[in-house]
Motif scaffolding. Structure first.
Motif, PDB file in Angstrom:
ATOM      1  N   GLY A 705       0.895  16.406 -22.507  1.00  0.00           N
ATOM      2  CA  GLY A 705       0.621  17.221 -21.317  1.00  0.00           C
ATOM      3  C   GLY A 705      -0.752  17.875 -21.358  1.00  0.00           C
ATOM      4  N   LEU A 706      -0.861  18.963 -20.620  1.00  0.00           N
ATOM      5  CA  LEU A 706      -2.132  19.697 -20.562  1.00  0.00           C
ATOM      6  C   LEU A 706      -2.382  20.439 -21.866  1.00  0.00           C
ATOM      7  CD1 LEU A 706      -1.643  21.305 -17.060  1.00  0.00           C
ATOM      8  CD2 LEU A 706      -3.484  19.734 -17.645  1.00  0.00           C
ATOM      9  N   LYS A 707      -3.649  20.726 -22.128  1.00  0.00           N
ATOM     10  CA  LYS A 707      -3.964  21.576 -23.278  1.00  0.00           C
ATOM     11  C   LYS A 707      -3.896  23.040 -22.847  1.00  0.00           C
ATOM     12  CE  LYS A 707      -7.981  19.874 -24.646  1.00  0.00           C
ATOM     13  NZ  LYS A 707      -9.141  19.768 -25.508  1.00  0.00           N
ATOM     14  N   ALA A 708      -3.825  23.900 -23.825  1.00  0.00           N
ATOM     15  CA  ALA A 708      -3.767  25.333 -23.513  1.00  0.00           C
ATOM     16  C   ALA A 708      -5.086  25.832 -22.972  1.00  0.00           C
ATOM     17  CB  ALA A 708      -3.393  26.114 -24.771  1.00  0.00           C
ATOM     18  N   HIS A 744     -10.541  22.207  -7.773  1.00  0.00           N
ATOM     19  CA  HIS A 744     -10.089  22.983  -6.632  1.00  0.00           C
ATOM     20  C   HIS A 744     -10.835  22.521  -5.386  1.00  0.00           C
ATOM     21  CE1 HIS A 744     -13.295  25.243  -8.685  1.00  0.00           C
ATOM     22  NE2 HIS A 744     -13.721  25.527  -7.483  1.00  0.00           N
ATOM     23  N   GLN A 745     -10.430  23.071  -4.263  1.00  0.00           N
ATOM     24  CA  GLN A 745     -11.032  22.659  -2.986  1.00  0.00           C
ATOM     25  C   GLN A 745     -12.551  22.670  -3.054  1.00  0.00           C
ATOM     26  OE1 GLN A 745      -9.997  21.393  -0.308  1.00  0.00           O
ATOM     27  NE2 GLN A 745      -7.901  22.051   0.058  1.00  0.00           N
ATOM     28  N   ASN A 746     -13.139  21.933  -2.130  1.00  0.00           N
ATOM     29  CA  ASN A 746     -14.577  21.673  -2.251  1.00  0.00           C
ATOM     30  C   ASN A 746     -15.425  22.921  -2.497  1.00  0.00           C
ATOM     31  OD1 ASN A 746     -13.963  22.419   0.278  1.00  0.00           O
ATOM     32  ND2 ASN A 746     -15.294  20.973   1.320  1.00  0.00           N
ATOM     33  N   GLU A 747     -16.364  22.711  -3.369  1.00  0.00           N
ATOM     34  CA  GLU A 747     -17.226  23.781  -3.861  1.00  0.00           C
ATOM     35  C   GLU A 747     -18.344  24.065  -2.875  1.00  0.00           C
ATOM     36  OE1 GLU A 747     -17.501  25.816  -6.040  1.00  0.00           O
ATOM     37  OE2 GLU A 747     -16.154  25.256  -7.652  1.00  0.00           O
ATOM     38  N   TYR A 748     -18.692  25.306  -2.775  1.00  0.00           N
ATOM     39  CA  TYR A 748     -19.884  25.637  -1.987  1.00  0.00           C
ATOM     40  C   TYR A 748     -21.061  25.993  -2.870  1.00  0.00           C
ATOM     41  CZ  TYR A 748     -16.805  25.339   1.901  1.00  0.00           C
ATOM     42  OH  TYR A 748     -15.922  24.844   2.826  1.00  0.00           O
ATOM     43  N   ARG A 749     -20.781  26.374  -4.121  1.00  0.00           N
ATOM     44  CA  ARG A 749     -21.871  26.893  -4.936  1.00  0.00           C
ATOM     45  C   ARG A 749     -21.961  26.307  -6.339  1.00  0.00           C
ATOM     46  NH1 ARG A 749     -25.676  29.332  -1.964  1.00  0.00           N
ATOM     47  NH2 ARG A 749     -24.811  30.844  -0.529  1.00  0.00           N
ATOM     48  N   ASN A 750     -21.261  25.266  -6.623  1.00  0.00           N
ATOM     49  CA  ASN A 750     -21.268  24.734  -7.982  1.00  0.00           C
ATOM     50  C   ASN A 750     -20.993  25.825  -9.017  1.00  0.00           C
ATOM     51  OD1 ASN A 750     -21.504  22.936 -10.115  1.00  0.00           O
ATOM     52  ND2 ASN A 750     -23.658  23.435 -10.412  1.00  0.00           N
ATOM     53  N   TRP A 751     -19.881  26.467  -8.843  1.00  0.00           N
ATOM     54  CA  TRP A 751     -19.491  27.492  -9.813  1.00  0.00           C
ATOM     55  C   TRP A 751     -18.401  26.932 -10.709  1.00  0.00           C
ATOM     56  CZ3 TRP A 751     -18.660  31.888  -5.716  1.00  0.00           C
ATOM     57  CH2 TRP A 751     -19.903  32.388  -5.323  1.00  0.00           C
ATOM     58  N   ASN A 752     -18.789  26.440 -11.814  1.00  0.00           N
ATOM     59  CA  ASN A 752     -17.785  25.932 -12.750  1.00  0.00           C
ATOM     60  C   ASN A 752     -17.419  27.019 -13.744  1.00  0.00           C
ATOM     61  OD1 ASN A 752     -17.770  23.334 -11.680  1.00  0.00           O
ATOM     62  ND2 ASN A 752     -19.590  22.789 -12.858  1.00  0.00           N
ATOM     63  N   PRO A 753     -16.145  27.109 -14.070  1.00  0.00           N
ATOM     64  CA  PRO A 753     -15.792  28.066 -15.125  1.00  0.00           C
ATOM     65  C   PRO A 753     -16.279  27.553 -16.468  1.00  0.00           C
ATOM     66  CG  PRO A 753     -13.877  26.774 -14.498  1.00  0.00           C
ATOM     67  CD  PRO A 753     -14.987  26.357 -13.578  1.00  0.00           C
ATOM     68  N   PHE A 754     -16.442  28.454 -17.407  1.00  0.00           N
ATOM     69  CA  PHE A 754     -16.784  28.049 -18.770  1.00  0.00           C
ATOM     70  C   PHE A 754     -15.503  27.665 -19.522  1.00  0.00           C
ATOM     71  CE2 PHE A 754     -17.540  29.734 -23.223  1.00  0.00           C
ATOM     72  CZ  PHE A 754     -18.173  28.586 -23.671  1.00  0.00           C
ATOM     73  N   ILE A 755     -14.450  28.427 -19.224  1.00  0.00           N
ATOM     74  CA  ILE A 755     -13.178  28.202 -19.918  1.00  0.00           C
ATOM     75  C   ILE A 755     -12.063  28.145 -18.881  1.00  0.00           C
ATOM     76  CG2 ILE A 755     -11.495  29.234 -21.508  1.00  0.00           C
ATOM     77  CD1 ILE A 755     -13.775  30.564 -22.934  1.00  0.00           C
ATOM     78  N   VAL A 756     -11.160  27.213 -19.032  1.00  0.00           N
ATOM     79  CA  VAL A 756      -9.941  27.211 -18.215  1.00  0.00           C
ATOM     80  C   VAL A 756      -8.756  27.362 -19.152  1.00  0.00           C
ATOM     81  CG1 VAL A 756      -8.511  25.921 -16.594  1.00  0.00           C
ATOM     82  CG2 VAL A 756     -10.981  25.635 -16.554  1.00  0.00           C
ATOM     83  N   VAL A 757      -7.880  28.292 -18.857  1.00  0.00           N
ATOM     84  CA  VAL A 757      -6.678  28.425 -19.680  1.00  0.00           C
ATOM     85  C   VAL A 757      -5.448  28.157 -18.820  1.00  0.00           C
ATOM     86  CG1 VAL A 757      -7.679  30.060 -21.305  1.00  0.00           C
ATOM     87  CG2 VAL A 757      -6.508  30.928 -19.296  1.00  0.00           C
ATOM     88  N   PHE A 758      -4.461  27.607 -19.458  1.00  0.00           N
ATOM     89  CA  PHE A 758      -3.181  27.340 -18.795  1.00  0.00           C
ATOM     90  C   PHE A 758      -2.099  28.171 -19.481  1.00  0.00           C
ATOM     91  CE2 PHE A 758      -5.564  23.599 -17.484  1.00  0.00           C
ATOM     92  CZ  PHE A 758      -5.177  23.445 -16.166  1.00  0.00           C
ATOM     93  N   ILE A 799     -14.144  32.807 -16.749  1.00  0.00           N
ATOM     94  CA  ILE A 799     -12.883  32.224 -17.212  1.00  0.00           C
ATOM     95  C   ILE A 799     -12.023  31.946 -15.989  1.00  0.00           C
ATOM     96  CG2 ILE A 799     -11.704  34.453 -17.520  1.00  0.00           C
ATOM     97  CD1 ILE A 799     -10.370  33.253 -20.009  1.00  0.00           C
ATOM     98  N   LEU A 800     -11.353  30.831 -15.980  1.00  0.00           N
ATOM     99  CA  LEU A 800     -10.406  30.509 -14.909  1.00  0.00           C
ATOM    100  C   LEU A 800      -9.007  30.526 -15.514  1.00  0.00           C
ATOM    101  CD1 LEU A 800      -9.621  29.559 -12.072  1.00  0.00           C
ATOM    102  CD2 LEU A 800     -10.150  27.227 -12.762  1.00  0.00           C
ATOM    103  N   ILE A 801      -8.212  31.453 -15.034  1.00  0.00           N
ATOM    104  CA  ILE A 801      -6.836  31.556 -15.519  1.00  0.00           C
ATOM    105  C   ILE A 801      -5.958  30.797 -14.537  1.00  0.00           C
ATOM    106  CG2 ILE A 801      -4.952  33.122 -16.096  1.00  0.00           C
ATOM    107  CD1 ILE A 801      -7.086  35.243 -16.748  1.00  0.00           C
ATOM    108  N   ARG A 802      -5.433  29.720 -14.985  1.00  0.00           N
ATOM    109  CA  ARG A 802      -4.743  28.799 -14.083  1.00  0.00           C
ATOM    110  C   ARG A 802      -3.241  29.003 -14.244  1.00  0.00           C
ATOM    111  NH1 ARG A 802      -7.821  24.128 -11.353  1.00  0.00           N
ATOM    112  NH2 ARG A 802      -6.476  24.354  -9.561  1.00  0.00           N
TER     113      ARG A 802
END
Ligand SMILES: Cc1cc2nc3c(=O)[nH]c(=O)nc-3n(C[C@H](O)[C@H](O)[C@H](O)COP(=O)(O)OP(=O)(O)OC[C@H]3O[C@@H](n4cnc5c(N)ncnc54)[C@H](O)[C@@H]3O)c2cc1C
Length: 1265
Positions: A705-708, A744-758, A799-802
């Motif tokens: 599955g997904l990673k943490a 996620h839905q289309n980006e307007y500003r190219n804002w990528n998170p550095f970290i995504v946690v699940f 950080i993106l907390i998903r």
């Protein structure tokens, strides 16, 4: 030799240093690298401009000289306010040595003072230079010790000189040990290294300590947090140690070892040492040695205790910090009391004289500097924690928490307040220096008070009914400052007489009352309240007779339970006023979900800034303010101070990321996001072109599955767009795992998170929030990723907390708070739940929920923003159905450090937050863990669905059936039909314009439209209204073709749809074609249309909008989102709100008045700002937060209205004072920024620049110098 003499000797060894390398001048280097970061709040500019000596330079890849370490890592104390560096922990960076033969098993990388920010040590002060240059003689003197305990790792191509120099200049200069009165003492260079050797030695020699360490982290490179007290202990062990060989290193005492990890994970019990001055430790100003003469313990007696960071703890050299009489009151009960501590510690007696609950004399044993064990009467043993609190308003303050159950004393006041069986007391006494403060140590008066004004007889609190308010007539802002709101237990502490406990109550309608629980016959004194605009701590109380009393309100926030002083001097002489009286007061924090006492409605005025973290901002003395707050007012921190990759002081290292990952239980499988096969509901958004309809592009498709946690190893990749318009969908699958995790839905500003946690549970979210706060990362939250306007994204790589995996669901047949609010029961669901999942779940209970239209949308985003859908006219909007929200927020502890709080928001608990989170939108209130909403019975007759459509062209001539002119007539019929709808009907009409043939034929007749009309009727198909509406729509569309279905549940509807029904709605990961501007406004221009506007203006406005389309066909506009440059697109014309005849329109949510009363929501695509202003926006002042354009002027007014926005901002300030949670055009964002450029336009433009990869790599390695 006395300790002081020993210290003097040590210092004498340090002072005659030679071979100075001046850190302040260019003498050591001609390297012209400019200072890249400078925190103006911290230390002198000239000392910041540090240049290393030439030996500590190397060539970069361009052949230019670079300094090691770079100078920009200095002089950065993070968020610390002017002149203060809180050091409440040290990061001990150790490595399990495998690179330097002959050295210790565990070698040091560094001993770094830091501020834990609640749980970590990364908020480090750097380069606290105050003239301390590097004395290179220690390289020789400590040669053996350094090579054994602190060797240089050759892999970093460094020299011992540069390594140790950097450790001292960067970290050692900030090393402090705490003394009394909040002063901290700086460690001279030699002491710093000696202290570090002692600690390193102890970790090698002491199995106890090492086991404690390895319990925490099981890695070879460890960076545990150790307490300041542990460092203080190690320092004390160095006193008198002059040796320079490994064998001579002194050991720490057993007590000391126990203290290294004493703070556990609860750093709010370990107060920071505030480095307020630059006091260097020397024999004359060293912290005073305290010996507890009462202690029988030899170990303690022989160990010189430095009083630990307790302001004013030591009143004189020889007296006890507890000596004297303390007045007190129970936090939970009505009693007041007096704790008369022994005059000296020698007799071990504490006399407790109080009306309750301790009518006895107790003996005590002192256990460390902040704990007493009380033995009260006979063999009854009370284990108590006694701790000093910061002084306030001329009073010393303390608390006493006693466990009556025989269990050990609670670990902190915070814990005590939540521990059953604990008696908790606030204690006050006059400061010795406070003139005129002398409340009596004598017995508590049992007699009636001297003055008793029976202006308003009452037999007791409960029987009082409807007091008449005192009208406002005094100057200032009407109402109490938010921190004063609530019900306070109070003691009058200024005068000779004592009347026991009093109760002040300040309510949000600007009223105050004073009652005397011990004197029920005494009249309640009532006042109206106002406060000064400029100084909210100046409070005016006006009595009914007109006397105005000016009071100074001082406030100390503590977790769970706060205290205050209200110091009142009368301007009049009426006997009923509070003439020259001073009150010590305590109360549960508003909104404190943890406090089991007195947190009823009276202390839950969460409006406009009264919630706990912000209370300290509004009213605490400026000195005590947490560092992130601006000035004296409760202003939200507007200027974002998000950490960027360039800032090595805060940017997370790989070690820190690994540690977070460990906290997220990485081995627990994260499964279940696969959309197994139709007709099972899709559990998550399905990105366009995703492999096998897998959410997150098949990420997690593997058995594990997904990673943490996912993160960008390569910062340059983070700064590139993840997906590309030019690529076919199949290529998206080749995007990095990080891109897929963040989709996620289309980006307007190219804002990528550095970290995504699940996260899988609350503990994981807490860990992520602590991590984010510690590293100053912008926090974004997303469930499914459907949000249209990038509100699930942060600039600068945060950080993106998903929360998509938080999917627990429960059905509660009875809603405990108030069953009348949810007669058919309630559903609680985890924040990752989607509509489809909820429909599946609710079907099992023969219930239905008021969802939105599309199965893949997430419940949380929908409910935060408003929420319209197929059942809203009969069952209410999303916001109308919410009963409770569980949310984690980042607050502040007493020392201004971020700590994670859980809040429950409902009608009775945190009602203002509850109000704000129902329509206030976005993720700006914290991370939602769960929501509870109303369950509805399936309507009698079931859920009937009707589908019709009509197609036509833009042929201009009048005779064309279904041509352009026909449309005008149709809109008029459509309007009449919409206006006739009752609450049972909810519609989703979509008007789609197809221009693909126009390019070829250049003829308006080749432009086609299709009106797809779906609606629900909450009832059976035999009902008269059902038939009436269906036939009416047939007339509108002039069609006889109708699809009609009837379902027993909403889930049945979902599964009956063709498999491609939802292909319209996948999350589209592609970036917007044009950067946001007034001509490329993004997403959809929305307007909420009232019945009146629909009736009078809709048809003409729609024709104007279609005219814009027609004009653009002739003059294409490259900035249109349409690839051909047309401004046609499609329009949704929902009547799925609460404007239908018979719909209820509750007024208690934060959505705009326009949203509440609107009959129609029109979402128009492809219009410019000007075109919107000229057409759709003219139909109404409000837009729907969750379906609107990225670019919007006056967005605060359009989403909520200015007045409501002010209130929302107040709640935001109260609940997120550090502005940790941000999103585009959300509460707290810059109201003047129409375009969504929180970093400024220039920065936005630069953001896409590719950074130098080599430079980025340096950032990562930098701290390894
Ligand atoms: C295809 C489609 C159909 C739609 N249909 C409807 C409709 O019928 N009716 C309607 O009213 N709206 C509809 N919307 C709009 C929808 O309500 C919003 O886009 C909503 O924000 C989506 O919520 P989400 O949780 O799915 O999305 P996300 O992008 O995951 O989150 C949306 C917002 O909520 C925040 N958020 C999410 N989870 C949390 C959490 N756990 N804690 C704190 N904040 C959180 C995010 O930060 C973000 O600001 C639709 C949108 C799409 C794309």
């Amino acid at each position: 030799m006395t300790w002081h003499a020993q210290l003097a000797l040590v210092l004498a060894l340090v002072c005659p240093a030679t071979a100075w390398c001046s850190g302040k001048s260019d003498a050591c280097s001609s390297n012209p690298i400019p200072l890249r970061q400078f925190n103006a709040l911290n230390y002198q500019a000239n000392t910041c401009n540090l240049k290393w000596n030439r030996g500590c330079t190397s060539l970069d890849k361009h052949g230019a000289l670079q300094q090691k370490p770079p100078p920009y890592s200095l002089c950065n104390s993070g968020h610390q306010p002017a002149g203060r560096v809180p050091v409440d922990a040290y990061t001990l960076s150790l490595q399990n040595n495998n690179f330097a033969p002959g050295s210790a098993r565990w070698t040091l990388h560094g001993l770094w003072p830091g501020s834990v920010d609640g749980t970590g040590g990364k908020n480090q002060p750097y380069g606290c230079l105050n003239g301390e240059d590097f004395n290179e003689t220690i390289l020789t003197t400590f040669d053996g010790l350094l090579n054994y305990f602190w060797p240089t790792n050759a892999k970093f191509n460094n020299t011992m000189q540069c390594f140790i120099l950097s450790e001292w200049m960067k970290h050692g200069t900030c090393a402090v040990i705490p003394g009394a009165d909040g002063t901290a003492f700086r460690l001279p260079q030699e002491d710093y290294f000696r202290t570090a050797f002692v600690i390193a030695n102890e970790f090698n020699e002491s199995p106890t300590l090492r086991n404690q360490l390895l319990e925490k982290v099981k890695l070879d490179d460890v960076e545990p947090l150790i307490s300041t007290r542990c460092v203080q202990c190690a320092y004390l062990a160095t006193v008198g140690w002059t040796g320079t060989d490994v064998a001579s290193v002194p050991r720490m005492s057993g007590d000391c070892i126990d203290q290294c990890f004493e703070c556990g994970d609860f750093w709010d019990t370990c107060p920071p040492a505030q480095l307020e001055s630059t006091v260097m430790l020397n024999s004359s100003n060293a912290p005073r040695e305290k010996r507890d003469s009462s202690s029988n313990s030899n170990a303690t007696a022989s160990f010189p205790l430095l009083e630990f960071a307790m302001p004013a703890f030591m009143s004189s050299e020889n007296s006890s910090p507890w000596e004297g009489t303390w007045r007190s009151f129970g936090a939970e009960e009505g009693g007041s009391g007096k704790f008369e501590f022994a005059q000296t510690f020698t007799d071990n007696v504490l006399t407790v004289t109080t009306d309750s609950p301790y009518p006895r004399t107790c003996t005590y044993e002192r256990r460390g500097p902040k704990e007493l064990v009380l033995r009260c009467g006979g063999d009854h043993l009370e284990d108590c924690l006694v701790q000093r609190l910061p002084d306030i308003g001329g009073l010393e303050a303390a608390f006493l928490a006693c466990n009556h159950t025989g269990e050990p004393a609670p670990a902190s006041f915070y814990a005590a307040m939540d521990t059953k069986g604990c008696g908790n007391f606030l204690m006050f006494r006059c400061k010795a220096s406070a003139a005129g403060c002398s409340f009596s140590p004598d017995s508590i008066s049992a007699s009636e008070p001297k003055t008793e004004t029976k202006t308003e007889p009452e037999s007791g609190f409960e029987s009082e009914s409807k007091p008449s308010p005192v009208s406002h007539f005094q100057p200032g802002i009407a109402g109490a400052p938010p921190a004063l709101l609530g019900s306070w237990r109070s003691l009058q502490v200024d005068s000779d007489y004592e009347e026991g406990l009093a109760q002040w109550n300040f309510t949000s309608d600007g009223q105050a009352s004073l009652r005397w629980p011990n004197y029920p016959s005494r009249a309640v004194q009532r006042y109206s309240v106002s406060h000064s605009d400029e100084d909210p701590s100046l409070v005016l109380l006006a009595s009914a007779s007109g006397t105005i009393t000016t009071c100074r309100f001082q406030f100390q926030y503590q977790p769970v339970y706060s205290y205050a002083v209200l110091d009142c001097g009368s301007a009049g002489d009426n006997e009923e006023d509070t003439q020259n009286t001073k009150w010590a007061m305590g109360r549960c924090n508003p909104c404190s979900a943890h406090c089991r006492y007195s947190c009823g409605a009276e202390n839950d005025f969460c409006g406009a800034g009264s919630c706990d973290p912000a209370e300290s901002v509004e009213a605490a003395s400026v000195d005590a303010l947490p560092s992130l707050f601006d000035n004296t007012r409760a202003t939200l921190k507007d200027d974002h101070d998000w950490c960027t990759p360039e800032d090595s002081g805060c940017w997370p290292t790989k070690t820190a990321i690994r540690k977070l990952e460990q906290e997220l239980d990485p081995t627990v499988p994260r499964l279940g996001l696969r959309w197994h096969s139709y007709p099972d509901p899709q559990p998550a958004p399905v990105p366009m072109g995703s492999i096998d309809n897998q959410s997150f592009y098949g990420l997690g498709n593997a058995p594990q599955g997904l990673k943490a946690l996912y993160y960008y190893e390569d910062i340059a990749e983070m700064q590139r767009p993840c997906f590309n318009q030019a690529d076919p969908p199949a290529v998206y699958n080749t995007a990095s795992d990080m891109c897929k995790a963040a989709v996620h839905q289309n980006e307007y500003r190219n804002w990528n998170p550095f970290i995504v946690v699940f996260p899988l549970n609350e503990r994981h979210v807490v860990a992520a929030l602590n991590f984010a706060a510690r590293h100053r990362l912008c926090i974004a939250t997303a469930g499914t990723g459907h949000e249209y306007n990038s509100r699930n994204s942060c600039p600068t790589g945060g950080i993106l907390i998903r929360t998509i995996l938080l999917k627990d669901k429960t059905f509660m047949p009875t809603w405990h708070e108030d069953s009348t609010l949810a007669p058919a029961g309630a559903f609680r669901f985890g924040a990752g739940s989607t509509f489809a999942e909820m429909h599946a779940f609710s079907k099992d209970y023969s219930r239905v929920i008021s969802s939105g239209w599309c199965s893949t949308v997430g419940m949380v985003g929908f409910h935060l923003g408003g929420g319209h859908g197929p059942f809203a006219p009969s069952m209410g909007l999303g916001v109308d159905n919410v009963l409770e929200i569980e949310v984690l927020q980042v607050g502040r502890n007493t020392y201004g450090q971020p700590v994670v709080h859980k809040k429950i928001a409902s009608r009775n608990r945190n009602p203002q937050l509850f109000w704000a989170m129902r329509g206030g939108g976005g993720s700006v209130w914290g991370v939602v863990l769960s929501m509870t909403i109303r369950a509805h019975p399936v309507p009698d007759g079931g859920l009937s669905r009707v589908y019709m459509s009509q197609t036509g062209t833009f042929c201009p001539d009048d005779s064309s059936k279904f041509g352009y002119q026909w449309l005008r007539g149709m809109w008029t019929r459509f309007t009449a039909w919409q206006l006739s709808l009752n609450q049972k009907v909810s519609t989703q009409p979509g008007f789609f314009i197809n221009t693909t043939l126009y390019n070829e034929k250049r003829n308006l007749c080749s432009v086609t439209w299709e009106f797809k009309f779906e609606y629900f009727y909450a009832g059976g198909q035999a009902e008269r209204d059902y038939i009436r509406f269906r036939d009416g729509l047939k007339d509108v569309l002039q069609t006889d073709t109708v699809w009609e279905d009837n379902y027993k549940s909403a889930y049945d509807y979902l599964v009956s749809m063709p498999a491609d029904k939802f292909t319209l709605v996948p999350v589209n990961p592609l970036p917007a074609q044009h950067p946001p501007s007034d001509v490329a406004t993004g997403s959809q221009n929305s307007v909420l249309v009232s019945r009146q506007a629909l009736k009078t203006k809709f048809t003409s406005t729609m024709m104007d909008v279609l005219d814009i389309c027609v004009k653009s066909l002739k003059n294409p506009d490259k900035t249109s989102p349409d690839v051909s440059g047309y401004r046609c697109g499609f329009h949704y014309l929902y009547t799925s709100l609460t404007g239908n005849l018979g719909s209820t329109q509750p007024g208690d949510t934060a959505i705009s008045p326009g949203f509440r009363s609107a009959l129609m929501l029109w979402n128009a695509r492809t219009l410019t700002t000007q075109q919107s202003n000229d057409t759709v926006y003219k139909l109404g002042p409000n837009s729907y937060f969750s379906e609107s354009s990225y670019v919007m002027h006056n967005w605060t007014a359009r989403y909520w209205g200015e007045k409501a926005y002010e209130q929302l901002l107040g709640v935001k300030k109260a609940h997120d004072p550090g502005n940790h949670f941000w999103c585009h055009h959300c509460v707290g964002d810059n109201p003047d920024d129409a375009f969504g450029e929180p970093l400024g336009a220039a920065a936005q433009a630069d953001f896409g620049d590719q950074p130098d990869a080599a430079a980025q790599a340096e950032f990562v390695e930098q701290d390894k110098l």
